[in-house]
Design an enzyme around this catalytic site. Structure first.
Site, PDB file in Angstrom:
ATOM      1  N   TYR A 157     -45.557  28.545 -38.514  1.00  0.00           N
ATOM      2  CA  TYR A 157     -46.431  29.158 -37.507  1.00  0.00           C
ATOM      3  C   TYR A 157     -46.630  28.201 -36.332  1.00  0.00           C
ATOM      4  O   TYR A 157     -46.497  28.584 -35.167  1.00  0.00           O
ATOM      5  CB  TYR A 157     -47.772  29.506 -38.163  1.00  0.00           C
ATOM      6  CG  TYR A 157     -48.728  30.274 -37.281  1.00  0.00           C
ATOM      7  CD1 TYR A 157     -48.526  31.628 -37.006  1.00  0.00           C
ATOM      8  CD2 TYR A 157     -49.847  29.650 -36.724  1.00  0.00           C
ATOM      9  CE1 TYR A 157     -49.414  32.334 -36.207  1.00  0.00           C
ATOM     10  CE2 TYR A 157     -50.742  30.350 -35.924  1.00  0.00           C
ATOM     11  CZ  TYR A 157     -50.517  31.694 -35.670  1.00  0.00           C
ATOM     12  OH  TYR A 157     -51.390  32.395 -34.869  1.00  0.00           O
ATOM     13  N   LYS A 161     -45.424  28.921 -32.491  1.00  0.00           N
ATOM     14  CA  LYS A 161     -46.391  29.054 -31.393  1.00  0.00           C
ATOM     15  C   LYS A 161     -46.210  27.953 -30.340  1.00  0.00           C
ATOM     16  O   LYS A 161     -46.357  28.190 -29.142  1.00  0.00           O
ATOM     17  CB  LYS A 161     -47.818  29.059 -31.942  1.00  0.00           C
ATOM     18  CG  LYS A 161     -48.138  30.286 -32.801  1.00  0.00           C
ATOM     19  CD  LYS A 161     -48.068  31.581 -31.996  1.00  0.00           C
ATOM     20  CE  LYS A 161     -48.594  32.772 -32.755  1.00  0.00           C
ATOM     21  NZ  LYS A 161     -48.587  34.006 -31.963  1.00  0.00           N
TER      22      LYS A 161
END
Ligand SMILES: NC(=O)c1ccc[n+]([C@@H]2O[C@H](COP(=O)([O-])OP(=O)(O)OC[C@H]3O[C@@H](n4cnc5c(N)ncnc54)[C@H](O)[C@@H]3O)[C@@H](O)[C@H]2O)c1
Length: 253
Positions: A157, A161
């Site tokens: 993640y 991002k």
């Protein structure tokens, strides 16, 4: 935000619009006067969002699809342009998270995280650029406080991002002389499906997790949605290549 967004006569596409921040973003854009094509994996959630948007008077084509696939990203943009004849704003809100010990993460979960959080925004942007250049439009990508700091159990993640943050800046530089704007918004924890359904891995060390769980509580979804709608609008003409944190201080220190 300096001036309320005015999106009257404009057409937007919002991904992840079946719930949470995507739904709130679609509603903020519709309140500002935009028509909004809503895209998500979840058809039932999309229909609920669509009903709320139509009640605000927005034209709202619904496009249920899996954005993990390149061709589906291209088709989503084509569907919006076919319906509206134009595209003024692309808001990449859809996202997924899998929390686990890095050494146990399945390849399928790592690849899906990158596909939805990083590749899909890029493919959507690619397909949208010609239309956004015509309308002098804008892209807003949703990243996360996890784009700025390393968070335990969220390696994929965080990587996705941070990648999307810098993708935003790279595109801002490449198109700096063209009539199109690229910005990102990086929220801290919000009480959405994602925020409330996170499962920690076996043997989690909560002293690590506590460091990024926020000293001032959760971020209000509507505050983030309003910022996205603002950045999508002409009122944000001075914003290009910005990655704006809305995290109640999580990334401040
Ligand atoms: N909730 C938080 O704490 C938090 C914090 C920082 C950033 N974010 C980011 O905010 C964004 C919105 O998340 P949210 O909090 O509203 O969670 P959410 O789970 O309510 O919304 C995510 C949406 O993305 C959709 N989606 C997932 N995979 C998809 C796919 N393959 N194709 C199409 N749609 C897909 C889901 O169906 C869902 O409607 C995400 O990018 C997330 O990473 C969330």
């Amino acid at each position: 935000m300096p001036t309320p967004s005015n999106m009257r006569g404009k057409a937007a596409l919002v991904t992840g619009a079946a719930s949470g921040l995507g739904r709130a973003t679609a509603l903020s854009l519709a309140r500002a006067g935009a028509d909004v094509c809503i895209v998500d994996l979840n058809p039932a959630g999309l229909e609920e969002t669509a009903a709320q948007l139509r009640a605000l008077g927005a034209r709202t084509p619904v496009h249920a699809t899996d954005l993990a696939l390149h061709a589906n990203c291209q088709a989503a943009i084509a569907a919006a342009v076919k319906e509206f004849g134009r595209l003024d704003a692309l808001c990449n809100v859809a996202g997924v998270i899998v929390m686990c010990n890095a050494h146990e993460m399945r390849a399928v979960d790592f690849e899906k995280t990158l596909a939805v959080n990083l590749s899909a925004p890029f493919y959507l942007i690619q397909a949208a650029i010609p239309h956004l250049l015509e309308t002098q439009g804008a892209v807003v990508n949703v990243t996360s406080s996890a784009a700025f700091i390393g968070e335990a159990y969220a390696a994929a993640y965080c990587a996705s991002k941070a990648g999307l943050n810098n993708l935003t800046k790279a595109l801002a530089m490449e198109y700096v002389h063209k009539p199109i704007r690229f910005n990102a918004v990086a929220p801290g924890g919000m009480l959405t499906n994602m925020g409330t359904s996170i499962k920690m891995p076996e043997g989690v060390d909560y002293t690590l997790v506590k460091r990024y769980s926020g000293l001032r509580g959760m971020v209000e979804v509507e505050d983030v949605a309003e910022m996205i709608a603002f950045l999508a609008s002409d009122a944000a003409r001075g914003y290009h290549g910005a990655c704006i944190t809305i995290d109640k201080g999580i990334t401040a220190g």
